[in-house]
Design an enzyme around this catalytic site. Structure first.
Site, PDB file in Angstrom:
ATOM      1  N   LEU A  40      10.916   9.669 -44.060  1.00 33.44           N
ATOM      2  CA  LEU A  40      10.209  10.005 -42.820  1.00 33.44           C
ATOM      3  C   LEU A  40       9.084  11.007 -43.046  1.00 33.44           C
ATOM      4  CD1 LEU A  40      13.206  10.313 -40.307  1.00 33.44           C
ATOM      5  CD2 LEU A  40      11.864   8.280 -40.931  1.00 33.44           C
ATOM      6  N   HIS A  41       8.018  10.797 -42.263  1.00 33.44           N
ATOM      7  CA  HIS A  41       6.877  11.725 -42.276  1.00 33.44           C
ATOM      8  C   HIS A  41       6.494  12.000 -40.822  1.00 33.44           C
ATOM      9  CE1 HIS A  41       4.636   8.095 -41.407  1.00 33.44           C
ATOM     10  NE2 HIS A  41       5.004   7.560 -42.566  1.00 33.44           N
TER      11      HIS A  41
ATOM     12  N   HIS B  91       6.313   9.033 -38.317  1.00 34.87           N
ATOM     13  CA  HIS B  91       7.607   8.580 -37.787  1.00 34.87           C
ATOM     14  C   HIS B  91       8.095   9.543 -36.700  1.00 34.87           C
ATOM     15  CE1 HIS B  91       8.141   6.831 -42.040  1.00 34.87           C
ATOM     16  NE2 HIS B  91       8.189   5.781 -41.263  1.00 34.87           N
TER      17      HIS B  91
ATOM     18  N   GLY C 103       4.375   1.998 -34.627  1.00 33.93           N
ATOM     19  CA  GLY C 103       3.092   2.610 -34.949  1.00 33.93           C
ATOM     20  C   GLY C 103       1.960   1.587 -35.027  1.00 33.93           C
TER      21      GLY C 103
ATOM     22  N   LYS D 283      -0.294   1.898 -37.036  1.00 34.84           N
ATOM     23  CA  LYS D 283      -0.580   1.802 -38.472  1.00 34.84           C
ATOM     24  C   LYS D 283      -0.305   0.372 -38.959  1.00 34.84           C
ATOM     25  CE  LYS D 283       0.001   2.970 -43.008  1.00 34.84           C
ATOM     26  NZ  LYS D 283       1.264   2.420 -43.431  1.00 34.84           N
TER      27      LYS D 283
ATOM     28  N   GLN E 116       2.116  -5.934 -37.209  1.00 32.02           N
ATOM     29  CA  GLN E 116       3.557  -5.905 -36.924  1.00 32.02           C
ATOM     30  C   GLN E 116       3.797  -5.608 -35.441  1.00 32.02           C
ATOM     31  OE1 GLN E 116       6.749  -3.956 -39.466  1.00 32.02           O
ATOM     32  NE2 GLN E 116       6.309  -2.286 -38.072  1.00 32.02           N
TER      33      GLN E 116
ATOM     34  N   SER F 172       2.199   7.430 -44.869  1.00 34.95           N
ATOM     35  CA  SER F 172       3.008   6.264 -45.213  1.00 34.95           C
ATOM     36  C   SER F 172       4.099   6.715 -46.174  1.00 34.95           C
ATOM     37  CB  SER F 172       2.121   5.225 -45.905  1.00 34.95           C
ATOM     38  OG  SER F 172       2.912   4.284 -46.587  1.00 34.95           O
ATOM     39  N   SER F 173       5.251   6.102 -46.077  1.00 32.47           N
ATOM     40  CA  SER F 173       6.338   6.437 -47.009  1.00 32.47           C
ATOM     41  C   SER F 173       5.898   6.146 -48.435  1.00 32.47           C
ATOM     42  CB  SER F 173       7.586   5.619 -46.682  1.00 32.47           C
ATOM     43  OG  SER F 173       7.939   5.836 -45.339  1.00 32.47           O
TER      44      SER F 173
HETATM   45  P1  AMP Z   1       8.210   2.134 -41.738  1.00 31.60           P
HETATM   46  O1  AMP Z   1       9.263   3.149 -42.017  1.00 31.60           O
HETATM   47  O2  AMP Z   1       7.046   2.211 -42.660  1.00 31.60           O
HETATM   48  O3  AMP Z   1       8.767   0.759 -41.551  1.00 31.60           O
HETATM   49  O4  AMP Z   1       7.597   2.537 -40.321  1.00 31.60           O
HETATM   50  C1  AMP Z   1       8.420   2.708 -39.192  1.00 31.60           C
HETATM   51  C2  AMP Z   1       7.539   2.847 -37.980  1.00 31.60           C
HETATM   52  O5  AMP Z   1       6.702   3.990 -38.126  1.00 31.60           O
HETATM   53  C3  AMP Z   1       6.619   1.640 -37.782  1.00 31.60           C
HETATM   54  O6  AMP Z   1       6.531   1.344 -36.399  1.00 31.60           O
HETATM   55  C4  AMP Z   1       5.316   2.152 -38.331  1.00 31.60           C
HETATM   56  O7  AMP Z   1       4.184   1.508 -37.782  1.00 31.60           O
HETATM   57  C5  AMP Z   1       5.360   3.602 -37.930  1.00 31.60           C
HETATM   58  N1  AMP Z   1       4.468   4.394 -38.765  1.00 31.60           N
HETATM   59  C6  AMP Z   1       4.373   4.349 -40.121  1.00 31.60           C
HETATM   60  N2  AMP Z   1       3.383   5.151 -40.535  1.00 31.60           N
HETATM   61  C7  AMP Z   1       2.846   5.718 -39.429  1.00 31.60           C
HETATM   62  C8  AMP Z   1       1.767   6.636 -39.200  1.00 31.60           C
HETATM   63  N3  AMP Z   1       1.047   7.134 -40.197  1.00 31.60           N
HETATM   64  N4  AMP Z   1       1.494   6.988 -37.920  1.00 31.60           N
HETATM   65  C9  AMP Z   1       2.207   6.481 -36.885  1.00 31.60           C
HETATM   66  N5  AMP Z   1       3.228   5.612 -37.032  1.00 31.60           N
HETATM   67  C10 AMP Z   1       3.540   5.229 -38.287  1.00 31.60           C
END
Ligand code: AMP
Length: 282
Positions: free
Chosen positions: A33-34, A37, A149, A151, A155, A187-188
């Protein structure tokens, strides 16, 4: 904070604390998580009495075995970050077996063509995996609102389509992109970059920001040529695709229409690590 590792325990808990009038907000993630998230969770907490975050690295949405194997897994520090927001957030971190019950395969989906553009072209099967896991998680959590997101804009549109076509009673909320101070979208996968690569990766946001400026006067083709040239010159970054597309259909913009909303989408490799970004153009 409450942690559940099985759907059975989660469902039983949710049944005991919710009724028809309690709103459940849900944030699906793959962990590491960042702040991006956490911003989704904060948005959820503004509008819902019960807030659930899932942490699950979904194997069926990976088309690249190395990407899956190297995906960062940091559950302990994820939990510590969630606790900084509130003690009442529910964390769902199931095993692959708990979700897929021995059959780790994606179901096929038809998202009316949204799945054939960009990420769908370059990551075969990716959106079948996304559709499978999001539908499954919605069935388990039964949220009123779910936060995604921008981002991952493609999706987000696909999840909206999934909900519409399957008549799932959930409101899908899109949330803005969180960025590092140099503009790099959080991003992770950024965790896998060296400090030097992370600094240099500012080129991605700089280039799409320039594309946005150009969009007022230049054609999609001229802008695409410009972006190709930028990355041709770069020794560290390899452009996988750049596409200017209609926000709703995700089809490439061939001739600009004043009535349509457009977005630029980009995917870039740095040292085998794949980074994506997107920006609204008008
Ligand atoms: P992930 O863990 O990469 O599958 O992302 C989980 C959720 O967090 C998804 O809805 C992503 O679009 C969102 N997300 C990932 N990176 C960001 C970001 N930099 N800003 C906002 N939402 C994000």
């Amino acid at each position: 904070m409450l942690l559940f590792n099985t759907q059975k325990e989660l469902v039983s808990h949710l049944n005991s604390v919710s009724n028809e009038t309690t709103s459940i907000g849900f944030v699906p993630t793959m962990g590491a998580l960042h702040a991006g998230h956490l911003s989704l969770l904060e948005e959820s907490m503004k509008h819902n009495a019960i807030n659930v975050i899932s942490i699950f690295v979904n194997p069926t949405q990976f088309n690249n075995a190395e990407d899956l194997a190297k995906y960062p897994k940091t559950l302990e520090s994820d939990i510590a970050k969630i606790k900084t927001l509130s003690d009442s957030i529910i964390v769902f971190a199931p095993s692959i077996d708990d979700i897929y019950e021995g059959k780790t395969v994606a179901s096929p989906f038809n998202f009316d063509g949204l799945e054939h553009q960009m990420e769908g072209k370059f990551r075969p099967g990716h959106f079948d995996g996304v559709g499978t896991i999001v539908k499954r998680l919605f069935e388990i959590v039964k949220p009123n609102n779910a936060y995604f997101g921008e981002k991952d804009f493609q999706q987000l549109q696909i999840v909206k389509k999934l909900v519409e076509k399957n008549k799932i009673p959930v409101i899908v909320v899109g949330c803005p992109i969180y960025r590092e101070p140099n503009g790099l979208a959080m991003s992770s996968r950024n965790e896998r970059l060296t400090d030097e690569e992370r600094k240099k990766a500012a080129i991605i946001y700089q280039t799409i920001t320039e594309a946005r400026k150009m969009f007022a006067t230049k054609s999609a083709k001229e802008i695409t040529d410009f972006v190709n040239k930028v990355f041709d010159k770069s020794t560290d970054f390899e452009l996988e695709y750049f596409q200017i597309a209609d926000e709703t259909t995700l089809l490439p913009c061939l001739r600009k229409s004043k009535t349509k909303k457009y977005r630029a989408f980009i995917a870039v490799f740095v040292n085998k690590i794949r980074l994506i970004d997107t920006i609204s153009l008008n």
